[in-house]
Design an enzyme around this catalytic site. Sequence first.
Site, PDB file in Angstrom:
ATOM      1  N   ASN A  15     -32.984  16.705  19.725  1.00 55.10           N
ATOM      2  CA  ASN A  15     -34.198  16.461  18.945  1.00 55.10           C
ATOM      3  C   ASN A  15     -33.761  16.074  17.534  1.00 55.10           C
ATOM      4  OD1 ASN A  15     -36.583  16.617  17.519  1.00 55.10           O
ATOM      5  ND2 ASN A  15     -36.868  18.832  17.782  1.00 55.10           N
ATOM      6  N   LYS A  17     -35.547  15.250  15.113  1.00 53.63           N
ATOM      7  CA  LYS A  17     -36.555  15.628  14.105  1.00 53.63           C
ATOM      8  C   LYS A  17     -36.814  14.429  13.182  1.00 53.63           C
ATOM      9  CE  LYS A  17     -35.296  20.395  14.837  1.00 53.63           C
ATOM     10  NZ  LYS A  17     -35.145  21.747  14.321  1.00 53.63           N
ATOM     11  N   HIS A  98     -43.186  22.476  19.983  1.00 51.49           N
ATOM     12  CA  HIS A  98     -42.022  22.850  19.177  1.00 51.49           C
ATOM     13  C   HIS A  98     -42.505  23.776  18.054  1.00 51.49           C
ATOM     14  CE1 HIS A  98     -38.629  22.669  16.443  1.00 51.49           C
ATOM     15  NE2 HIS A  98     -37.911  22.268  17.468  1.00 51.49           N
ATOM     16  N   GLU A 100     -41.841  23.956  15.049  1.00 54.92           N
ATOM     17  CA  GLU A 100     -42.217  23.297  13.790  1.00 54.92           C
ATOM     18  C   GLU A 100     -43.618  22.715  13.892  1.00 54.92           C
ATOM     19  OE1 GLU A 100     -38.659  20.909  13.546  1.00 54.92           O
ATOM     20  OE2 GLU A 100     -37.511  22.749  13.198  1.00 54.92           O
ATOM     21  N   GLU A 170     -36.676  28.693  22.280  1.00 55.16           N
ATOM     22  CA  GLU A 170     -36.094  28.463  20.954  1.00 55.16           C
ATOM     23  C   GLU A 170     -36.585  29.540  19.995  1.00 55.16           C
ATOM     24  OE1 GLU A 170     -34.917  24.120  20.080  1.00 55.16           O
ATOM     25  OE2 GLU A 170     -37.059  24.250  19.770  1.00 55.16           O
ATOM     26  N   GLY A 176     -32.095  26.004  12.930  1.00 57.31           N
ATOM     27  CA  GLY A 176     -31.639  25.476  11.649  1.00 57.31           C
ATOM     28  C   GLY A 176     -31.040  26.518  10.725  1.00 57.31           C
ATOM     29  N   SER A 215     -29.566  26.501  16.769  1.00 55.01           N
ATOM     30  CA  SER A 215     -28.196  26.538  16.244  1.00 55.01           C
ATOM     31  C   SER A 215     -27.122  26.438  17.331  1.00 55.01           C
ATOM     32  CB  SER A 215     -27.979  27.785  15.369  1.00 55.01           C
ATOM     33  OG  SER A 215     -28.832  27.745  14.241  1.00 55.01           O
ATOM     34  N   GLY A 236     -30.742  20.527  17.670  1.00 53.52           N
ATOM     35  CA  GLY A 236     -31.315  19.947  16.458  1.00 53.52           C
ATOM     36  C   GLY A 236     -30.187  19.310  15.659  1.00 53.52           C
TER      37      GLY A 236
HETATM   38  P1  13P Z   1     -31.038  23.470  15.373  1.00 51.34           P
HETATM   39  O1  13P Z   1     -30.088  23.170  16.504  1.00 51.34           O
HETATM   40  O2  13P Z   1     -30.797  22.614  14.167  1.00 51.34           O
HETATM   41  O3  13P Z   1     -31.094  24.927  15.081  1.00 51.34           O
HETATM   42  O4  13P Z   1     -32.510  23.046  15.871  1.00 51.34           O
HETATM   43  C1  13P Z   1     -32.946  23.460  17.114  1.00 51.34           C
HETATM   44  C2  13P Z   1     -34.239  22.801  17.399  1.00 51.34           C
HETATM   45  O5  13P Z   1     -35.241  23.067  16.787  1.00 51.34           O
HETATM   46  C3  13P Z   1     -34.261  21.804  18.488  1.00 51.34           C
HETATM   47  O6  13P Z   1     -35.559  21.450  18.837  1.00 51.34           O
END
Ligand code: 13P
Length: 258
Positions: A15, A17, A98, A100, A170, A176, A215, A236
């Site tokens: 992803n 983002k 997701h 976010e 997740e 992140g 992560s 991510g």
């Molecule tokens: P990170 O791998 O940067 O922690 O993000 C995970 C994520 O939100 C994937 O959708």
Amino acid sequence: MACPPVAVAMLVAGNWKMNGTRVSVDALTSALAARAHACEVLVIPPAVFVPQVSAALSGSTVALGSQTVSEFESGAYTGEVSCTMALEFGCRYALVGHSERRALFAESDAQVAAKFAACKATGLVPVLCVGETLEERESGETEAVVFRQVQAVLDACGVGAFADAVLAYEPVWAIGTGKTASPDQAHIMHAALRERLAESNAEIAGGLRILYGGSVNAGNASDLFAERDIDGALLGGAALDAEAFEAICAAADAEMAR
Ligand code: 13P
């Protein structure tokens, strides 16, 4: 009773983002398209890059996904992208729910369920994301939160809609932050989610791919993939780096060969 997963190809999804430029997206896509993997590889770029990535992926086995889709078919929904549009431009998958989107854009469980239903109605494969915040984990609500998020989709769409869908656990506190869930913490939730779905349909639950996200990097992927109920990863940050993405796909390949 434990519900064993059946053998399915692992899925490593990236992803991106809201990151990238025309040039960086080209470089990343061509690096990924050039390699072959036993696991399934999926890239999920910002919507505006979908046609560019789709063209660059032509002839490769890397799949394409949308970061979100509208629950509506068409109409006056400024800024939204419908499932049909995503499909028309080469997407096979779409993320729904997701964290976010839930936290920053106030998507409710009901809205996420409507997006899941819209994907199923059009033939897009939904990747349903669930996960608890740190506060929820610390107050012992992890299971209740993720079960509630899954139940909203079960109520709206029925367990049959999970056939050929993908689930992604997740934990919000791991996204992140560089603070990944331990393989054990992740596995406990994956197994619990599979069992929960098995209460409705054991065959569908057994065949469901459950990805871990939060992560994941080239250093921790193998340990996570070694867990029985972890069927891949939703990346991510690591998905923005071709080397790291490749190394994680190689870890999934190695797990499939074990
Ligand atoms: P990170 O791998 O940067 O922690 O993000 C995970 C994520 O939100 C994937 O959708």
